[in-house]
Design a protein around this motif. Sequence first.
Motif, short mmCIF file in Angstrom:
data_model
loop_
_atom_site.label_atom_id
_atom_site.label_comp_id
_atom_site.label_asym_id
_atom_site.label_seq_id
_atom_site.Cartn_x
_atom_site.Cartn_y
_atom_site.Cartn_z
N LEU A 86 0.85 -1.18 0.00
CA LEU A 86 0.00 0.00 0.00
C LEU A 86 0.88 1.24 0.00
O LEU A 86 1.92 1.28 0.67
N VAL A 87 0.48 2.23 -0.74
CA VAL A 87 1.13 3.55 -0.70
C VAL A 87 0.07 4.54 -0.24
O VAL A 87 -0.97 4.70 -0.88
N LEU A 88 0.33 5.17 0.91
CA LEU A 88 -0.61 6.12 1.50
C LEU A 88 -0.04 7.52 1.35
O LEU A 88 1.16 7.76 1.61
N LYS A 89 -0.90 8.46 0.92
CA LYS A 89 -0.41 9.80 0.63
C LYS A 89 -1.26 10.86 1.31
O LYS A 89 -2.46 10.66 1.55
N LEU A 90 -0.61 11.99 1.60
CA LEU A 90 -1.27 13.24 1.94
C LEU A 90 -0.85 14.27 0.89
O LEU A 90 0.13 14.06 0.16
N PRO A 91 -1.57 15.39 0.77
CA PRO A 91 -1.17 16.39 -0.23
C PRO A 91 0.29 16.77 -0.06
O PRO A 91 0.76 16.98 1.08
N PRO A 92 1.03 16.88 -1.18
CA PRO A 92 2.47 17.11 -1.09
C PRO A 92 2.85 18.53 -0.68
O PRO A 92 4.03 18.81 -0.42
N SER A 93 1.89 19.44 -0.62
CA SER A 93 2.20 20.83 -0.31
C SER A 93 2.88 20.95 1.06
O SER A 93 2.52 20.27 2.02
N SER A 94 3.86 21.87 1.14
CA SER A 94 4.56 22.10 2.41
C SER A 94 3.64 22.71 3.46
O SER A 94 3.99 22.75 4.65
N ALA A 95 2.46 23.17 3.02
CA ALA A 95 1.50 23.71 3.99
C ALA A 95 0.99 22.62 4.92
O ALA A 95 0.47 22.91 6.00
N TRP A 96 1.12 21.38 4.47
CA TRP A 96 0.75 20.26 5.32
C TRP A 96 1.96 19.90 6.21
O TRP A 96 2.94 19.35 5.73
N GLY A 97 1.87 20.20 7.46
CA GLY A 97 2.97 19.89 8.36
C GLY A 97 3.11 18.39 8.56
O GLY A 97 2.18 17.62 8.36
N ALA A 98 4.30 18.00 8.99
CA ALA A 98 4.55 16.58 9.24
C ALA A 98 3.63 16.09 10.36
O ALA A 98 3.30 16.82 11.30
N ARG A 99 3.23 14.82 10.24
CA ARG A 99 2.34 14.24 11.24
C ARG A 99 2.49 12.72 11.23
O ARG A 99 2.95 12.14 10.26
N THR A 100 2.07 12.09 12.31
CA THR A 100 2.05 10.64 12.41
C THR A 100 0.61 10.18 12.58
O THR A 100 -0.10 10.68 13.47
N GLN A 101 0.21 9.23 11.71
CA GLN A 101 -1.13 8.64 11.84
C GLN A 101 -0.96 7.19 12.32
O GLN A 101 -0.15 6.44 11.78
#
Length: 738
Positions: A654-669
Amino acid sequence: MHSIRSVRRMPLAGLTRPSTRRMPLACAAAVALAAGMLGAAPAHSAVTAAGADLPFTSVEAESATSTGTKIGPDYTQGTLASEASGRQAVRLTAGQRVEFTVPRAANAVNVSYSVPDGQSGTLDVYVNGTRLAKTLAVTSKYSYVDTSWIAGAKTHHLFDNARLLLGQSVQAGDKVAFQATSTQVTVDVADFEQVAGAAAQPAGSVSVTSKGADPSGQGDSTQAFRDAISAAQGGVVWIPPGDYRITSSLNGVQNVTLQGAGSWYSVVHTSRFIDQTSSSGGVHLKDFAVIGEVTERVDSNPDNFVNGSLGPGSSVSGMWIQHLKVGLWLTGNNDNLVVENNRILDTTADGLNLNGNARGVRVRNNFLRNNGDDALAMWSLYSPDTNSSFENNTITQPNLANGIAIYGGTDIAVKNNLVSDTNALGSGIAISNQKFLDPFSPLAGTITVDGNTLVRTGAMNPNWNHPMGALRVDSYDSAVNATVNITNTTITNSPYSALEFVSGGGHGYSTGNVTVSGASVQNTGTVVVQAEAQGAAKFSNVQATGVGSAGIYNCPYPSGSGTFNLTDGGGNSGWSSTWSDCSTWPQPGQGNPPPDPNANLAKGRPATATGSQDVYTPGKAVDGDANSYWESTNNAFPQALTIDLGSAQAVRRLVLKLPPSSAWGARTQTLSVLGSTDGSAYSTVVASAGYRFDPATGNTVTVTLPSSTSLRYLRLDVTANTGWPAGQFSEVEAYLTS
């Protein structure tokens, strides 16, 4: 009416006709069509036979003896063979003939034919080798119709019909031949009929000839018809054998019967017979022919047999209606109208259209051929059609729309009809919320579709660049919220799919509350179920043989618009497989290709979630766009996203993605991976763990699955997110490769 939708998805390549397969004996009508012969169903049938009880028997030219050239089969829009009955015909050049074996006692014949554009001529007629003095006139005058304002239309309406009283009786087994003289003629089918003698004038009736009508057809009989109608109020206007010319339409027709000596004897020549907006009713039209001179389609012209209202308690029976724009375009009050035992041929648009406000109308036991739009339609414009039905009709070769179309309406029935050989822009039967204009009344109450037989129906839609199914439920302009019961259906030799569920306007509206029970599907070109809209249907005792590609195509459009859920009610067989690639359309007879190991199995697949925030719906996680995303209900962990891969797959990564924009801060799910093969019982595939999403590395994580994994339903169960109090994914990708 015609269907228009912008082009979408990948185009389907040219049609390859499936290899010939033996057809099971599904019903008398399907068998007769397959054998090149159509007439009344055999006696002692265990169930009601589909189609009309016809006074003639049709024989296909390709099953006759010929010195000409067979054309077809062909399903390509715009070709002569594609518009032919059975998608085949016989082309004759000068001196060539086609000889039919007469199937029943007959003294008359009607021939469906085509000649090249701009040409006319004759066919010589032979009975048991002896040439008759009579010839059969053929012409292209009423053919080759262009409707450039209809998106996706090409020159169509390539065939015409011509009839002849033989002047003698022939018996079953006799030979009747047609020979081309100077003009090339393509012969499609011959209808053999035993026509009864002309009826006598009813006592007390008013003959149009007593008011000055000219039965030779030379004089103008319009005023004579008007005077006879006025004189016969409450009684009968008699139309004796002859040809009568009417130059302007009749109106103010009410409380009167217009009766002829039979549709082969009493013939009215006019392109506009009755045109009136209202009537007190009690109008009965029976046993004569109305033959027009309509050579093109002009939608602003009332070039119809009946345009408007006949009033309550009226009837139309025993009519031969030909060469008009529409047979009956019915508006206003037509309560409890009965239209039965008629022939409607060679119209440039609809055969019959209940154009709103139809209440208790029964259209039954009619024969329609070569109609230039929907053969039979209900269109709930201005007010709904209610409690009305199309029953036991035989429809063949509508060449620019559906065999039967229900556009909105309440408590409508479509029962025991036989529809064959639809062409571009049409299905055999369409149950639709396509409105065309406002105000429109969508489908409501219960829509009953029962006992119908569809043969070689469904077509490539050039506006969609993909096919329309033999039977279509279409949430075109709004969700289908009515109860739709589709029962006891036979679908044979559909060039593409059998049952289609679609939102034809491209909006993704739902098609729900559908039950399909007791269907027999034989030799469908691609799939049994073509699901392209969110919604649900329950399938019971749907049995398929000779499926061309796969059982199910389940790819709702637009991608991410929702899920179409198929519920197995038991008794289904022969169509359990699912088309594996939503980015391509199956080609007829192609079979389901092996999966591409590098393909993202989740792209475009149905996705659901335990909750969504605002516009961030589950489909955005499988739409192929990393900038759009699903977000679960906030502050409500745990949350789950589920994707239906269509069939069990050996997913390894599986490849899981969030929007690549730097506006999205790093996070752990924190999440776990679960799998299921049936959508109800889930097991843990990968235990719960934290996964770090960082825009510095593309906001992407990879989850490796065990080598024993096999799942159809992929579920991600999210219990925590350090960046936002919700589960979030812009893309969930599933691959066969590790």
